[in-house]
Design a protein around this motif. Structure first.
Motif, PDB file in Angstrom:
ATOM      1  N   UNK A  70      74.350  34.846   3.438  1.00  0.00           N
ATOM      2  CA  UNK A  70      75.324  35.138   4.574  1.00  0.00           C
ATOM      3  C   UNK A  70      74.306  35.556   5.715  1.00  0.00           C
ATOM      4  N   UNK A  71      73.604  34.674   6.426  1.00  0.00           N
ATOM      5  CA  UNK A  71      72.441  34.978   7.385  1.00  0.00           C
ATOM      6  C   UNK A  71      72.849  35.396   8.591  1.00  0.00           C
ATOM      7  N   UNK A  72      72.135  36.504   9.354  1.00  0.00           N
ATOM      8  CA  UNK A  72      72.488  37.202  10.391  1.00  0.00           C
ATOM      9  C   UNK A  72      72.945  36.019  11.459  1.00  0.00           C
ATOM     10  N   UNK A  73      73.863  36.524  12.316  1.00  0.00           N
ATOM     11  CA  UNK A  73      74.296  35.710  13.646  1.00  0.00           C
ATOM     12  C   UNK A  73      74.796  36.739  14.783  1.00  0.00           C
ATOM     13  N   UNK A  74      74.772  36.255  16.016  1.00  0.00           N
ATOM     14  CA  UNK A  74      75.078  37.075  17.003  1.00  0.00           C
ATOM     15  C   UNK A  74      76.595  36.497  17.364  1.00  0.00           C
ATOM     16  N   UNK A  75      77.328  37.644  17.199  1.00  0.00           N
ATOM     17  CA  UNK A  75      78.757  37.414  17.302  1.00  0.00           C
ATOM     18  C   UNK A  75      79.232  37.455  19.004  1.00  0.00           C
ATOM     19  N   UNK A  76      80.293  37.023  19.250  1.00  0.00           N
ATOM     20  CA  UNK A  76      80.856  37.052  20.656  1.00  0.00           C
ATOM     21  C   UNK A  76      81.896  37.896  20.582  1.00  0.00           C
ATOM     22  N   UNK A  77      81.945  38.740  21.791  1.00  0.00           N
ATOM     23  CA  UNK A  77      83.125  39.827  21.842  1.00  0.00           C
ATOM     24  C   UNK A  77      84.320  38.910  22.346  1.00  0.00           C
ATOM     25  N   UNK A  78      85.631  39.474  22.413  1.00  0.00           N
ATOM     26  CA  UNK A  78      86.605  38.912  22.771  1.00  0.00           C
ATOM     27  C   UNK A  78      86.492  38.421  24.315  1.00  0.00           C
ATOM     28  N   UNK A  79      85.865  39.079  24.954  1.00  0.00           N
ATOM     29  CA  UNK A  79      85.753  38.815  26.391  1.00  0.00           C
ATOM     30  C   UNK A  79      84.583  37.721  26.475  1.00  0.00           C
ATOM     31  N   UNK A  80      84.083  37.206  25.542  1.00  0.00           N
ATOM     32  CA  UNK A  80      83.013  36.063  25.514  1.00  0.00           C
ATOM     33  C   UNK A  80      81.652  36.483  25.793  1.00  0.00           C
ATOM     34  N   UNK A  81      81.219  37.804  25.768  1.00  0.00           N
ATOM     35  CA  UNK A  81      80.031  38.313  25.626  1.00  0.00           C
ATOM     36  C   UNK A  81      79.282  38.216  24.322  1.00  0.00           C
ATOM     37  N   UNK A  82      77.997  37.495  24.278  1.00  0.00           N
ATOM     38  CA  UNK A  82      77.394  37.464  23.008  1.00  0.00           C
ATOM     39  C   UNK A  82      76.518  38.898  22.879  1.00  0.00           C
ATOM     40  N   UNK A  83      76.867  39.346  21.795  1.00  0.00           N
ATOM     41  CA  UNK A  83      76.035  40.887  21.455  1.00  0.00           C
ATOM     42  C   UNK A  83      74.487  40.564  21.135  1.00  0.00           C
TER      43      UNK A  83
END
Length: 217
Positions: free
Chosen positions: A48-61
């Motif tokens: 399960x590789x690392x990934x940069x998720x998005x917040x509900x507001x559309x901001x990429x962490x």
């Protein structure tokens, strides 16, 4: 497994630092088990590789994430939640390694929260400049269980506030192997991580890994 792991290093007596009622910093608690932890971590991120998720507001962490355990924390435009399935692979998250579980349970007991049994481990990867804004961990179904947070790699400044976002946070420098446990009266305190300074860690390289154990369900 818990007993076996800690019997291997019988003189684990961490330096304790009280942060607030129900919140304790255990200096160097995980360091004696770093090789086992890193080996298990590599197996998890291979599946399960690392990934940069998005917040509900559309901001990429700025922090990259993955999970292990029966529940994994995810965020996207539909909201924050726990899910037993990795949305990238469509498969269950990797099983939580027994080494992870043992350290989390023992650290919780050391901090006064005996009987903690995590079902979720959120794994955060910080590179220089990455940060985590002040937030509460409130997506779990039951707030009776504590949060156990293990630091690996580069040092970071941990911000630990109070029950209100406006409460001024205290700053704690977390080193490789440190564990923070908070629960009870401080379970919903706001916390975060200041932008990570650049550097090179002998074992982990140019990054900080944070293992955050929760009882999600």
């Amino acid at each position: 497994m818990t007993a076996d792991l800690f019997e291997a290093v019988p003189d684990v007596h961490p330096s304790r630092e009280a942060m607030a009622e129900g919140a304790v910093l255990l200096r160097g608690y995980a360091k004696p088990f770093e090789n086992e932890v890193v080996a298990a971590l590599r197996e998890i991120i291979a599946r399960a590789p690392f990934r940069r998720m998005f917040t509900p507001g559309g901001h990429q962490m700025s922090v990259a994430m993955t999970n292990c355990g029966t529940a994994g924390w995810v965020t996207d435009r539909s909201g924050y939640r726990y899910d037993g399935i990795d949305p990238d692979s469509g498969q269950p998250w990797p099983e939580m390694p027994s080494t992870f579980r043992a350290i989390a349970e023992q650290a919780a007991a050391e901090a006064g929260f005996a009987g903690f049994t995590p079902d979720a481990c959120l794994i955060n990867r910080y590179v220089p400049g990455a940060r985590m804004s002040l937030h509460q961990d409130q997506d779990e179904q039951d707030f009776a269980a504590p949060i156990v947070s293990v630091s690996l790699g580069l040092s970071a400044i941990f911000l630990f506030g109070g029950p209100k976002r406006a409460d001024k946070p205290k700053r704690y420098r977390l080193e490789h192997g440190d564990i923070v446990v908070w629960g009870g009266p401080s379970r919903l305190f706001f916390h975060g991580v200041a932008p990570l300074a650049d550097g090179e860690h002998a074992l982990m390289g140019r990054q900080r890994i944070n293992l955050t154990f929760r009882k999600a369900r």
